[in-house]
Every structure is written in structure tokens, then in C-alpha cells.
Design a protein around this motif. Structure first.
Motif, PDB file in Angstrom:
ATOM      1  N   GLY A 290      -4.517  23.577  20.898  1.00 36.32           N
ATOM      2  CA  GLY A 290      -3.468  24.357  21.559  1.00 36.32           C
ATOM      3  C   GLY A 290      -2.076  23.803  21.357  1.00 36.32           C
ATOM      4  N   GLN A 291      -1.903  22.918  20.372  1.00 33.30           N
ATOM      5  CA  GLN A 291      -0.606  22.301  20.120  1.00 33.30           C
ATOM      6  C   GLN A 291      -0.033  22.765  18.778  1.00 33.30           C
ATOM      7  N   ALA A 292       0.049  24.078  18.606  1.00 37.46           N
ATOM      8  CA  ALA A 292       0.520  24.619  17.329  1.00 37.46           C
ATOM      9  C   ALA A 292       1.955  24.217  17.038  1.00 37.46           C
ATOM     10  N   ASP A 293       2.804  24.159  18.055  1.00 37.75           N
ATOM     11  CA  ASP A 293       4.206  23.774  17.833  1.00 37.75           C
ATOM     12  C   ASP A 293       4.298  22.343  17.324  1.00 37.75           C
ATOM     13  N   GLU A 294       3.498  21.460  17.900  1.00 39.27           N
ATOM     14  CA  GLU A 294       3.485  20.068  17.436  1.00 39.27           C
ATOM     15  C   GLU A 294       2.971  19.980  16.007  1.00 39.27           C
ATOM     16  N   ALA A 295       1.940  20.774  15.677  1.00 44.75           N
ATOM     17  CA  ALA A 295       1.412  20.794  14.311  1.00 44.75           C
ATOM     18  C   ALA A 295       2.495  21.237  13.332  1.00 44.75           C
ATOM     19  N   GLU A 296       3.241  22.262  13.699  1.00 36.73           N
ATOM     20  CA  GLU A 296       4.328  22.737  12.831  1.00 36.73           C
ATOM     21  C   GLU A 296       5.382  21.658  12.655  1.00 36.73           C
ATOM     22  N   ALA A 297       5.731  20.983  13.738  1.00 40.42           N
ATOM     23  CA  ALA A 297       6.756  19.938  13.664  1.00 40.42           C
ATOM     24  C   ALA A 297       6.331  18.798  12.742  1.00 40.42           C
ATOM     25  N   VAL A 298       5.075  18.391  12.838  1.00 41.20           N
ATOM     26  CA  VAL A 298       4.564  17.310  11.992  1.00 41.20           C
ATOM     27  C   VAL A 298       4.643  17.705  10.515  1.00 41.20           C
ATOM     28  N   LEU A 299       4.183  18.911  10.203  1.00 43.33           N
ATOM     29  CA  LEU A 299       4.210  19.357   8.808  1.00 43.33           C
ATOM     30  C   LEU A 299       5.639  19.478   8.287  1.00 43.33           C
ATOM     31  N   ARG A 300       6.556  20.000   9.114  1.00 39.51           N
ATOM     32  CA  ARG A 300       7.945  20.138   8.668  1.00 39.51           C
ATOM     33  C   ARG A 300       8.581  18.774   8.438  1.00 39.51           C
ATOM     34  N   ARG A 301       8.224  17.804   9.251  1.00 37.53           N
ATOM     35  CA  ARG A 301       8.758  16.451   9.062  1.00 37.53           C
ATOM     36  C   ARG A 301       8.332  15.874   7.716  1.00 37.53           C
ATOM     37  N   PHE A 302       7.091  16.102   7.343  1.00 33.97           N
ATOM     38  CA  PHE A 302       6.612  15.582   6.065  1.00 33.97           C
ATOM     39  C   PHE A 302       7.204  16.367   4.894  1.00 33.97           C
ATOM     40  N   ILE A 303       7.391  17.667   5.072  1.00 32.42           N
ATOM     41  CA  ILE A 303       8.012  18.473   4.019  1.00 32.42           C
ATOM     42  C   ILE A 303       9.421  17.970   3.744  1.00 32.42           C
ATOM     43  N   ALA A 304      10.154  17.657   4.802  1.00 30.02           N
ATOM     44  CA  ALA A 304      11.541  17.206   4.653  1.00 30.02           C
ATOM     45  C   ALA A 304      11.626  15.846   3.970  1.00 30.02           C
ATOM     46  N   ALA A 305      10.614  15.002   4.203  1.00 31.82           N
ATOM     47  CA  ALA A 305      10.690  13.627   3.702  1.00 31.82           C
ATOM     48  C   ALA A 305       9.996  13.419   2.352  1.00 31.82           C
ATOM     49  N   ALA A 306       9.102  14.336   1.987  1.00 30.90           N
ATOM     50  CA  ALA A 306       8.262  14.104   0.813  1.00 30.90           C
ATOM     51  C   ALA A 306       9.008  14.381  -0.491  1.00 30.90           C
ATOM     52  N   GLU A 307       8.701  13.578  -1.501  1.00 28.47           N
ATOM     53  CA  GLU A 307       9.260  13.820  -2.834  1.00 28.47           C
ATOM     54  C   GLU A 307       8.633  15.064  -3.452  1.00 28.47           C
TER      55      GLU A 307
END
Length: 348
Positions: A290-307
Motif C-alpha cells: 500500500g506504499q505506491a507513492d514511496e515506491a514511485e519516489a524510490v524509483l525516481r530517485r534512482f532514475i535521477a542518479a543513474a548513469e
């Protein structure tokens, strides 16, 4: 539709009317290239019904294996075992092993279990073949003779697919302790391999299967502990083991362990190396919780940082399309918020 079905039937009749004897080279060509009358055409004819006689004709006159196989199965279902066996006989005489297997299935379905087993029972040479033993073991298990099936498979357990077959055949059969004993030395070999020893090591899936059997035996904590220690130390052979661990954690809601595995935060060398590859499993587990917003935040953080962020974009799109709503809120115009977020993800 009627014209199309007649066209299919006509195509099969044109091919079938030229006599061609059954021979092993032709059968191997059919199997390798799906040549002759294709399985797709055969399936379409079976699905429309009433074409068994035409399939028999193609099998007998042209040596069409896929027609023979389908005809034998249809006849067996109809209770016409003897006719099914007659269709298969020329292919068996030609030395086609797949026809022998089909004959065993026909006999088994007719209740002639011992005859079915005798039809595929391996000789001394056959016992050396993992393929022959696999087919025989499957039929033994189907007949309820699981001890014999295990005995037949045991000499070939250093092959990944045979070890997987053993685990599959023994599920819900109260044999988990016995199977764990057979897997244990192979799992230990995999976790002990170092450097070049890892290349080509078989079976490379022993650790995954050990955890799978422990899990189905109700020993989830033990499965997590053993496989988690292997992953944290980097003591595994293939990336599939990493994925198997992530799936195990997700199935049982182990969010903290999955966070460490997926993000690499506070992980050991092995788990840290797999961070990112298993991040999607952490995100899905958060969504399950039930933590879809947190899941989205985690993925966006990695997208922003990943080469190379593409490996994280697709899990995010799946998350957004799965948990979000494509429909526009009432009284609004333009794309829905979910669609706009997906567009930003794809173009970022």
C-alpha cells in the motif's frame, strides 16, 4: 469464416495426398524447422473439430508427425486407444522417440499403466541419457511411483534442468527432507565456487532450489537466512540467484531485507552489486504494502542518479499504469495525472 475453414482443410488435403514414407531424417527436419504441415495449422484444424480422419490420412500417407501426434491425442481422448496406437506405429518403427512417448501417454490414459512404463523404460544405454531418464521419471511420478522416479533422476542431478524437474515432481509429496539432502551438496558447491570455478558450474541453480524447497516446507526464515547470507557475501554463481532471493523476500513481505537488497544501502558486497537489478522487486513490494507513492519516489530517485536509468524507467511505468488511473478526474480536461507522469518518465 466458413470459406477460411474450407481453405485450411483444402490446404491440408493438397499436402497430404502425395505419398511419402516415414523416415527419421524427414521427422528430424519436421521437428527442427516445423516443416511439412505446421503445428499451427494442425492446432487450428483440431480446434474447429471433426478433422481427425484428415489428420490420420496426412500422418499415414505423408509421414506428417504433427498430424500423427494430434490425431493420436484426439483419438485417445475419445477412448479409441487402439486406433491412436495404430497411427503412431509407423513413427515408432522409424525410430522416432517422440512417438514412443506419445504411445506411453496413450497407454497410460487407457489405464494400461504398466504397459505405458514398459514402453519408455530405459535400457542400460538409456539410463545414461538425461533426456530418456527425464521422460521416464515424469511418467513414473504420474503413476505414483515417486521413489523410482527419484532414483532414475539422481545420477543426473548435476544438470540444472534435471534438478529443477526433481523439485517440481516432488512438490506436495511429503519428500522435502529427502530432496533437501540431495540438493545440499550441490548448493554448497555453488556457494564455495570462486573465480574461474564459477564459469560453467553445474547446477548453478542449486541455491535457488534449496531456498524454494525450504520455503514450501514452511521453513521460510531458514530459506531467507541461508540465501540472504549467500547473496550478502557474493557467494553465488548466477544472477538468477539474486532474483530468486528478491522474489522470496517479496512473497513474504520482507520489506527491510528487500530495501537493503534493492537499494544497496547497508548491503554486503554481493547484495550491493545487485542493487538496481533488484530495485523493481522492492518497489513492487512497497506497492503490495500500500506504499505506491514511496515506491514511485524510490524509483525516481534512482532514475535521477543513474548513469543508465532505463532499467528503472520500465518498473516505474508499470507501477504508474498499474496503480494509477488513466481516466481524467471529473470536470477536468486533457491527459490524466497518471498519463502525464508516464510521459515525463519516458522522456526524462
Amino acid at each position: 469464416m466458413f470459406r477460411r475453414q474450407n481453405k485450411l482443410r483444402g490446404s491440408l488435403w493438397v499436402v497430404a495426398r502425395t505419398l511419402r514414407p516415414v523416415n527419421i531424417d524427414d521427422l528430424e527436419w519436421q521437428s527442427r524447422t516445423l516443416g511439412g504441415i505446421s503445428p499451427r495449422l494442425v492446432t487450428m484444424l483440431v480446434d474447429r473439430g471433426g478433422e481427425v480422419e484428415l489428420l490420420i490420412q496426412a500422418a499415414s500417407e505423408r509421414g506428417e508427425w504433427f498430424c500423427a501426434q494430434a490425431a493420436a491425442r484426439e483419438l485417445s481422448r475419445a477412448g479409441e486407444a487402439e486406433r491412436a496406437l495404430d497411427v503412431l506405429e509407423p513413427f515408432i518403427e522409424a525410430g522416432w522417440n517422440r512417438a514412443r512417448l506419445e504411445r506411453a501417454e496413450v497407454l497410460f490414459e487407457a489405464g494400461r499403466v504398466q504397459q505405458a512404463l514398459d514402453a519408455v523404460r530405459p535400457d542400460e544405454e538409456g539410463l545414461a541419457s538425461e533426456w530418456v531418464c527425464h521422460d521416464f521419471a515424469e511418467l513414473l511420478a504420474k503413476a505414483g511411483r515417486l521413489d523410482e522416479a527419484i532414483t532414475v533422476l539422481t545420477p543426473h542431478l548435476d544438470r540444472e534442468w534435471i534438478l529443477s524437474t526433481l523439485v517440481e515432481l516432488t512438490e506436495s509429496q511429503s519428500r522435502d527432507e529427502q530432496i533437501l539432502e540431495l540438493i545440499a551438496p550441490r548448493a554448497q558447491q555453488a556457494r564455495s565456487a570462486r573465480g574461474e570455478e564459477r564459469w560453467g558450474l553445474n547446477p548453478s541453480n542449486a541455491q535457488d532450489l534449496q531456498a524454494q524447497v525450504l520455503e514450501r516446507a514452511g521453513r521460510v526464515d531458514e530459506a531467507v537466512r541461508i540465501l540472504g547470507a549467500d547473496v550478502a557475501a557474493g557467494h553465488f554463481v548466477v544472477q538468477n540467484t539474486l532474483i530468486a532471493y528478491a522474489e522470496l523476500l517479496r512473497r513474504h513481505g520482507r520489506l527491510e531485507e528487500l530495501r537493503v537488497l534493492g537499494t544497496g544501502e547497508g548491503a554486503g558486497a554481493g547484495a550491493g552489486a545487485g542493487a538496481g537489478e533488484t530495485l523493481a522487486y522492492y518497489a513492487r513490494a512497497l506497492e503490495d504494502d500500500g506504499q505506491a507513492d514511496e515506491a514511485e519516489a524510490v524509483l525516481r530517485r534512482f532514475i535521477a542518479a543513474a548513469e543508465y536509468p532505463d532499467q528503472f524507467r520500465w518498473p516505474l511505468i508499470e507501477l504508474l499504469t498499474g496503480s494509477g488511473c488513466w481516466a481524467r478526474p471529473a470536470g477536468t480536461r486533457g491527459p490524466s495525472p497518471t498519463l502525464r507522469r508516464c510521459r515525463r518518465t519516458c522522456t526524462a
